[in-house]
Design an enzyme around this catalytic site. Structure first.
Site: not given
Ligand code: F6P
Length: 368
Positions: A87, A124-125, A148-150, A193, A245
């Site tokens: 955040k 992540g990105d 990232t888990i995604d 994801g 999701e």
């Protein structure tokens, strides 16, 4: 060996398993091999924004005197010992009085106040894009590491955290399998994801799902129900349905929930899918939303390995003076790519990719 450097490391964005393995590798290689200093910045860019900056200094000498090396424990630890945040964009930072302020110069000042020669940013990105903008603006020598888990960062085949999350989702499906069979139920498992279906696809195949729904492949609920009925006709009265999701309702609505601090987060599509299946087939359904369990826990060997390899390679990039680069995993080796290029493409599941073909070959229903 060159001049003695002082480098910083921070973790940014959502946590995942394997971040501490990166920190460990960076410290071992930078301090152990190059004799540099490593500064761990706390809570992502927030640590640099604070005055004075919030950080810890990693010292191998102190650790060498201990029986059990604390850095070794980092291989086993989930989360990030440095803390993180997903955040507070520093270019529009929410202040206590409710206004948004550009705090980028505070972060840049923090970097220079600490006398850093370079910064390793693990993110992540989204985080890498913010870090790059700060680096360009403030002369920060940045090297990025994808996590990232995604698994959606372009330019790398795999990011830290994905393997552990996939293992956890697979194990969840394994556990649901037996209770589903015992009660003749349709068990729906909703996994994370973001807009990429990598976790659902990989864990769905590995865990023997009968149906896998991912955002990249539009589905028809009737096709899903047909699969369930076909199984029922064969005497298999249970079914495992994996749902990512970001899958939308049949009319294209995204399902999300507003959180306590106002952030909108994906979640809830599993319930919709289960209700549709129940109404159309009469099958008894139950839903499990795996949520943040996928981000926690002990990192898998693969994430420890990847974290170690990325950490060592990032330190070597700094030694070579190669900045504005991200380390990436490609064709069984580490390469480096310009960060700008790495974050340009959001890596979703390609409906023509091997794992999609694998799923189809196994008779798994993808809803289309
Ligand atoms: O990007 C990682 C991720 O875990 C997504 O898969 C998920 O949609 C989101 O973060 C959850 O965010 P938060 O931790 O803020 O709830």
């Amino acid at each position: 060996m060159g001049e003695k450097k002082r480098i910083g490391i921070l973790t940014s964005g959502g946590d995942c398993a394997g971040l501490n393995a990166v920190i460990r590798a960076v410290v071992y290689h930078a301090v152990g091999t190059y004799n540099w200093e490593v500064i761990g910045i706390k809570e992502a860019t927030h640590g640099l924004m604070s005055d004075p900056p919030k950080f810890i200094q990693f010292q191998l000498e102190t650790l060498d005197n201990l029986k059990l090396d604390i850095l070794d424990n980092l291989l086993l630890m989930g989360g990030t010992i440095l803390g993180t945040t997903n955040k507070g964009n520093p270019f529009a930072f929410p202040m206590n009085d409710g206004t948004l302020r550009d705090r980028s110069s505070d972060i840049i000042n923090g970097y220079h106040k600490l006398g850093l020669n370079a910064l390793i940013g693990i993110g992540g990105d989204g985080s890498l894009a913010i870090l790059r903008r700060l680096a360009q603006q403030g002369g920060i020598n940045l090297v990025g590491i994808p996590k990232t888990i995604d698994n959606d960062v372009g330019a790398t085949e795999v990011s830290i955290g994905f393997d552990t999350a996939t293992n956890i989702a697979t194990e969840a499906l394994d556990r649901l399998h037996f209770t589903a069979a015992s009660h003749n139920r349709v068990m729906v498992l909703e996994v994370m994801g973001r807009d990429a279906g990598h976790i659902a696809l990989a864990a769905g195949i590995a865990g023997g799902a009968d149906v896998i729904l991912i955002p990249e492949i539009p589905y028809k609920i009737d096709k899903v129900c047909q699969k369930i009925r076909t199984r029922q006709a064969k005497g298999k009265n249970f079914c495992l349905v994996m749902v990512s999701e970001a899958v939308r309702t049949e009319v294209g609505e995204q399902v999300s929930q507003i959180q306590q601090l106002g952030e909108d987060r994906l979640g809830g599509i599993g319930k919709y899918i289960a209700e549709q299946i129940g109404a159309k087939t009469g099958a008894e359904t139950r839903v499990t939303v795996l949520g943040h369990i996928q981000r926690g826990g002990i990192p898998s060997p693969m994430d420890r390995l990847l974290g170690s390899a990325f950490g060592v390679a990032a330190v070597d990039l700094i030694a070579e003076g190669k900045f504005d680069q991200m380390v990436a995993w490609k064709n069984r080796e580490i390469v480096s790519v310009p960060i700008a290029e790495a974050i340009k493409t959001y890596r979703t599941v390609d409906p023509k990719e091997t794992l999609v073909k694998t799923a189809r070959g196994l008779g798994i229903c993808l809803g289309d």
